[in-house]
Design a protein around this motif. Structure first.
Motif, PDB file in Angstrom:
ATOM      1  N   ILE A  22       2.971   7.433  -1.771  1.00 33.29           N
ATOM      2  CA  ILE A  22       3.397   6.501  -1.531  1.00 33.29           C
ATOM      3  C   ILE A  22       3.271   5.146  -2.324  1.00 33.29           C
ATOM      4  O   ILE A  22       4.521   4.776  -3.160  1.00 33.29           O
ATOM      5  N   ALA A  25       4.860   6.264  -5.730  1.00 33.60           N
ATOM      6  CA  ALA A  25       6.334   5.774  -5.741  1.00 33.60           C
ATOM      7  C   ALA A  25       6.888   4.161  -5.205  1.00 33.60           C
ATOM      8  O   ALA A  25       7.730   4.497  -5.710  1.00 33.60           O
ATOM      9  N   GLU A  26       6.123   3.979  -4.780  1.00 31.09           N
ATOM     10  CA  GLU A  26       6.567   3.207  -3.684  1.00 31.09           C
ATOM     11  C   GLU A  26       5.553   1.168  -4.285  1.00 31.09           C
ATOM     12  O   GLU A  26       6.108   0.064  -5.072  1.00 31.09           O
ATOM     13  N   SER A  30       3.085  -3.319  -2.466  1.00 29.11           N
ATOM     14  CA  SER A  30       4.285  -3.183  -1.864  1.00 29.11           C
ATOM     15  C   SER A  30       4.063  -2.067  -0.080  1.00 29.11           C
ATOM     16  O   SER A  30       4.886  -2.472   0.519  1.00 29.11           O
ATOM     17  N   VAL A  31       3.216  -1.025  -0.266  1.00 29.30           N
ATOM     18  CA  VAL A  31       2.646  -0.236   0.838  1.00 29.30           C
ATOM     19  C   VAL A  31       1.677  -0.972   1.538  1.00 29.30           C
ATOM     20  O   VAL A  31       0.591  -1.165   1.234  1.00 29.30           O
ATOM     21  N   ARG A  35       2.037   1.867   7.778  1.00 27.38           N
ATOM     22  CA  ARG A  35       2.690   2.827   6.709  1.00 27.38           C
ATOM     23  C   ARG A  35       1.476   3.864   6.402  1.00 27.38           C
ATOM     24  O   ARG A  35       1.817   4.928   6.728  1.00 27.38           O
ATOM     25  N   GLU A 102       9.787  12.854 -10.660  1.00 32.35           N
ATOM     26  CA  GLU A 102       9.040  11.888  -9.955  1.00 32.35           C
ATOM     27  C   GLU A 102       8.502  11.037 -10.749  1.00 32.35           C
ATOM     28  O   GLU A 102       7.896   9.870 -10.012  1.00 32.35           O
ATOM     29  N   ARG A 104       6.978   7.982 -13.097  1.00 29.04           N
ATOM     30  CA  ARG A 104       7.357   6.305 -12.450  1.00 29.04           C
ATOM     31  C   ARG A 104       6.116   5.510 -13.448  1.00 29.04           C
ATOM     32  O   ARG A 104       5.986   4.711 -12.619  1.00 29.04           O
ATOM     33  N   ASN A 110       0.129   0.883 -13.867  1.00 26.26           N
ATOM     34  CA  ASN A 110       1.105   0.071 -12.892  1.00 26.26           C
ATOM     35  C   ASN A 110       0.036  -0.506 -11.819  1.00 26.26           C
ATOM     36  O   ASN A 110       0.332  -1.490 -11.794  1.00 26.26           O
TER      37      ASN A 110
END
Length: 191
Positions: A22, A25-26, A30-31, A35, A102, A104, A110
């Motif tokens: 997660i 990917a996101e 933001s997570v 979650r 996948e 990113r 990041n």
């Protein structure tokens, strides 16, 4: 009497695998913890038994990503007879990652964007990984030509960073072709 290293618990593994998936990917900010807990199918208490904070979970996520990169680098070096072949194999492994559906971007770039404070533990984990990568590439170039190894390695790392950034914004095949040509050109200048 020596202690036998314990296998990570199933709950810790689920938490870390969930975070790996997660966060990459996101994005990290933001997570939320809720979650992660929900998708890992554990309680908040279990999460905090294994990781004292979200920050500690993020550092563990980056450590896992670092371990995977080190394994890719070791695999790229297997059976190669020259440092130039190893550098090319490393570049090809990077390109293969960029081409994956996948992909990113670079997990470390990041994370650095989300945690820009230089003293933050997450930023420090990013810097440690980048130092290892730069040292690895520098050592390979030093085996080719000691005197120009450091600038060559910086050039390689910049090519990689550019490919990782462009790979999720543009045509991945074109980005990888450009990256690999750049690495080949760099190696021709040093071999």
């Amino acid at each position: 009497m020596a202690r036998t290293p314990q296998r990570p618990s199933e709950a810790r593994s689920r938490l870390l695998n969930t975070a790996l998936r997660i966060f990459y990917a996101e994005g990290i900010h933001s997570v939320g913890i809720d979650r992660i807990v929900e998708e890992a199918q554990v309680t908040r208490a279990t999460l905090y038994r294994h990781f004292l904070s979200k920050e500690e979970l993020v550092v563990a996520y980056l450590t896992e990503a670092d371990n995977a990169m080190r394994a890719h680098a070791a695999q790229a070096a297997e059976g190669k007879h020259s440092p130039a072949d190893t550098l090319l194999a490393l570049a090809q492994a990077i390109a293969q990652g960029i081409r994956s559906p996948e992909f990113r971007g670079c997990a470390f770039l990041n994370a650095a964007a989300e945690y820009p404070e230089p003293d933050h533990p997450v930023h420090q984990a990013v810097l440690a990984h980048r130092q290892w990568f730069a040292d690895t590439v520098t050592e390979l170039f030093a085996q080719i030509e000691e005197e120009r190894a450091e600038p060559a390695a910086r050039h390689f790392v910049m090519l990689r960073d550019g490919a990782m950034a462009a790979g999720c914004l543009s045509d991945a095949d074109l980005v990888c072709e450009t990256f690999l040509r750049g690495v080949e050109g760099l190696l021709k200048a040093y071999v």
